[in-house]
Design a protein around this motif. Sequence first.
Motif, PDB file in Angstrom:
ATOM      1  N   ASP A 313       5.621 -16.854  23.091  1.00  0.00           N
ATOM      2  CA  ASP A 313       5.353 -15.844  24.120  1.00  0.00           C
ATOM      3  C   ASP A 313       5.657 -16.406  25.510  1.00  0.00           C
ATOM      4  N   GLU A 314       5.385 -15.598  26.543  1.00  0.00           N
ATOM      5  CA  GLU A 314       5.712 -16.002  27.900  1.00  0.00           C
ATOM      6  C   GLU A 314       4.882 -17.190  28.359  1.00  0.00           C
ATOM      7  N   ARG A 315       3.623 -17.282  27.927  1.00  0.00           N
ATOM      8  CA  ARG A 315       2.801 -18.441  28.305  1.00  0.00           C
ATOM      9  C   ARG A 315       3.471 -19.725  27.847  1.00  0.00           C
ATOM     10  N   ILE A 316       3.951 -19.741  26.608  1.00  0.00           N
ATOM     11  CA  ILE A 316       4.621 -20.925  26.062  1.00  0.00           C
ATOM     12  C   ILE A 316       5.952 -21.150  26.767  1.00  0.00           C
ATOM     13  N   ALA A 317       6.673 -20.069  27.035  1.00  0.00           N
ATOM     14  CA  ALA A 317       7.963 -20.200  27.723  1.00  0.00           C
ATOM     15  C   ALA A 317       7.792 -20.856  29.084  1.00  0.00           C
ATOM     16  N   ALA A 318       6.707 -20.547  29.770  1.00  0.00           N
ATOM     17  CA  ALA A 318       6.464 -21.144  31.088  1.00  0.00           C
ATOM     18  C   ALA A 318       6.297 -22.654  30.980  1.00  0.00           C
ATOM     19  N   ILE A 319       5.664 -23.121  29.915  1.00  0.00           N
ATOM     20  CA  ILE A 319       5.519 -24.564  29.682  1.00  0.00           C
ATOM     21  C   ILE A 319       6.887 -25.185  29.379  1.00  0.00           C
ATOM     22  N   CYS A 320       7.689 -24.466  28.597  1.00  0.00           N
ATOM     23  CA  CYS A 320       8.985 -24.995  28.166  1.00  0.00           C
ATOM     24  C   CYS A 320       9.992 -25.107  29.301  1.00  0.00           C
ATOM     25  N   ARG A 321       9.784 -24.375  30.361  1.00  0.00           N
ATOM     26  CA  ARG A 321      10.781 -24.361  31.436  1.00  0.00           C
ATOM     27  C   ARG A 321      10.866 -25.671  32.210  1.00  0.00           C
ATOM     28  N   ARG A 392      -1.786 -25.022   7.804  1.00  0.00           N
ATOM     29  CA  ARG A 392      -1.674 -25.333   9.236  1.00  0.00           C
ATOM     30  C   ARG A 392      -2.993 -25.053   9.929  1.00  0.00           C
ATOM     31  N   LYS A 393      -3.475 -26.034  10.683  1.00  0.00           N
ATOM     32  CA  LYS A 393      -4.730 -25.901  11.420  1.00  0.00           C
ATOM     33  C   LYS A 393      -4.486 -25.122  12.715  1.00  0.00           C
ATOM     34  N   LEU A 394      -5.135 -23.976  12.834  1.00  0.00           N
ATOM     35  CA  LEU A 394      -4.872 -23.097  13.971  1.00  0.00           C
ATOM     36  C   LEU A 394      -6.112 -22.762  14.785  1.00  0.00           C
ATOM     37  N   ALA A 395      -7.268 -23.278  14.372  1.00  0.00           N
ATOM     38  CA  ALA A 395      -8.501 -22.958  15.092  1.00  0.00           C
ATOM     39  C   ALA A 395      -8.384 -23.377  16.557  1.00  0.00           C
ATOM     40  N   GLY A 396      -8.716 -22.454  17.435  1.00  0.00           N
ATOM     41  CA  GLY A 396      -8.684 -22.758  18.867  1.00  0.00           C
ATOM     42  C   GLY A 396      -7.325 -22.633  19.511  1.00  0.00           C
ATOM     43  N   THR A 397      -6.287 -22.365  18.719  1.00  0.00           N
ATOM     44  CA  THR A 397      -4.953 -22.204  19.284  1.00  0.00           C
ATOM     45  C   THR A 397      -4.872 -20.864  20.023  1.00  0.00           C
ATOM     46  N   PRO A 398      -4.357 -20.840  21.239  1.00  0.00           N
ATOM     47  CA  PRO A 398      -4.263 -19.575  21.977  1.00  0.00           C
ATOM     48  C   PRO A 398      -3.447 -18.531  21.209  1.00  0.00           C
ATOM     49  N   ARG A 399      -3.887 -17.291  21.299  1.00  0.00           N
ATOM     50  CA  ARG A 399      -3.164 -16.204  20.645  1.00  0.00           C
ATOM     51  C   ARG A 399      -1.884 -15.873  21.411  1.00  0.00           C
ATOM     52  N   LEU A 400      -0.901 -15.415  20.680  1.00  0.00           N
ATOM     53  CA  LEU A 400       0.342 -14.960  21.300  1.00  0.00           C
ATOM     54  C   LEU A 400       0.127 -13.568  21.889  1.00  0.00           C
ATOM     55  N   GLU A 401       0.631 -13.385  23.078  1.00  0.00           N
ATOM     56  CA  GLU A 401       0.477 -12.111  23.764  1.00  0.00           C
ATOM     57  C   GLU A 401       1.820 -11.644  24.316  1.00  0.00           C
ATOM     58  N   ALA A 402       1.988 -10.314  24.357  1.00  0.00           N
ATOM     59  CA  ALA A 402       3.206  -9.751  24.923  1.00  0.00           C
ATOM     60  C   ALA A 402       3.295 -10.121  26.410  1.00  0.00           C
ATOM     61  N   PRO A 403       4.528 -10.312  26.920  1.00  0.00           N
ATOM     62  CA  PRO A 403       5.808 -10.159  26.232  1.00  0.00           C
ATOM     63  C   PRO A 403       6.118 -11.345  25.321  1.00  0.00           C
ATOM     64  N   PHE A 404       6.805 -11.056  24.219  1.00  0.00           N
ATOM     65  CA  PHE A 404       7.125 -12.074  23.228  1.00  0.00           C
ATOM     66  C   PHE A 404       8.521 -12.641  23.478  1.00  0.00           C
ATOM     67  N   ARG A 405       8.731 -13.842  22.963  1.00  0.00           N
ATOM     68  CA  ARG A 405      10.011 -14.530  23.088  1.00  0.00           C
ATOM     69  C   ARG A 405      10.420 -15.052  21.707  1.00  0.00           C
ATOM     70  N   ALA A 406      11.709 -15.229  21.517  1.00  0.00           N
ATOM     71  CA  ALA A 406      12.203 -15.773  20.248  1.00  0.00           C
ATOM     72  C   ALA A 406      13.578 -16.395  20.452  1.00  0.00           C
TER      73      ALA A 406
END
Length: 481
Positions: A313-321, A392-406
């Motif tokens: 998602d966009e939150r992750i994309a911001a980290i990747c930039r 896969r351990k996912l507890a506490g992992t932030p949920r994906l929110e729109a807008p989505f990326r792929a």
Amino acid sequence: MVSVERAEAADFETFVRLAIVGAGAAGLTAALAAREAGAEEVVILERDAAPSGSTALSAGLVPAAGTRFQKEAGIEDGPELFAADIMRKAHDEPDADLVQRVAAASGPTVEWLADRFDLPFSLVADFSYPGHARRRMHGMPSRSGQELVDRLRQAAEDRGCDILCDSLVETLFVGADGRVTGLAFARPDGAGERLGVGALILACNGYGGNPALVAEHIPELSQALYSGHQGNRGEAILWGAAMGAKLRHLSGHQGHGSLAHPAGILLTWATITEGGFQVNVRGERFSDESRGYSEQAAEVLKQPEGIAYTIFDERIAAICRQFEDFRNLEAIHAVVSAATIEELAEKLKLPAETLGKTMRAFEAAKGPRRADARAGGGSPLDRAPGEDRFGRKLAGTPRLEAPFRAARVTGALFHTQGGLVVDGKARVLRADGTAISNLYAAGGAACGVSGAAASGYLSGNGLLTAVTLGRIAGEAAGGEA
């Protein structure tokens, strides 16, 4: 043609105290260390028109423990914890003494490069890499391996190291006493030159660019894209084998399950570690992506067409930039954006209903057990809270929110991890355990710390041994020179 021939020191008209084969991170770091150790004359022979190698194709991140950069970020770390992480990921296969040596050298080497040669290292402090108990990745401002190579090259040139580009080393010469006496290299016009040496450091990486060796040692990736430097033809291990050197873990390698296709640009694994996932062309997940990007290469290649889609998602994309590669992918529109998961499925040409079910199951696994987790297959009672059906351990992992990326990706071979076995001074060892006293190896030329399988690769292991063994080899060979 790679070969080893007999010649004595007196047979060479031109002589240099210390020669280094390869001007990547390992060779350039070795040159800097050799100069500091007192070597008055250091010549680096590079096959390309300019230094690059596998380092330039990477994100240029060096894992290091106990640095001041970590302390400034409030991170407590040390060589013992780092070494334990390496051994755990590699299933206790690597030589424990070598692991301890490079882990202990990692922090001091990064700080030495920063303080002595003005390399502007900073810590990647906003996400974690698989297998690391602490955030310990250090890189250049651009998070680009090319910037790391360029800055190392400039530092080496500023300190009087001679870099001979367009110089393909083909032959090593060995004297009657088993010491290396010289080498022969070819120029682009076919002209050959011979050079006598007092000591030699092999920093010419592994064999990923040699299809025959890949088919022999890593058959599962023999048809995979090779995303390393095509010049990595395995000269070091071929020379070593001809000289009776000890070779180990030749099947060890770093794969990557996230090479953007067909762009051929690395999609950072932060897309996964920060809460994203992968699906195949049917819109279905197929593995526990969090185990590591290296072993994920084979998992992706098992899928229809050898293709997967990384969803984030966009939150992750911001980290990747922060990574130049990711910015380049966005610039060429290789990262698809959509306001809904249905729109994303349409743009990717994936079945919308299946992708929607996959997304709901994945998101449900991030929280308490819920009935809708059945969408991912199996009963929610079959797994622990915060764990999906792949474990896969996912507890506490932030949920994906729109807008989505792929992004559309495939699996690839990045570089090999096995090679010449070295001692504590990075000297190459013979099969009987004795050292070839004036021959050293570092980086991909040396057996690394990843064991015999892709799953043993801990993020950054390649540049870890490049800079640490490079420095160790340079200090030892420079002192001898």
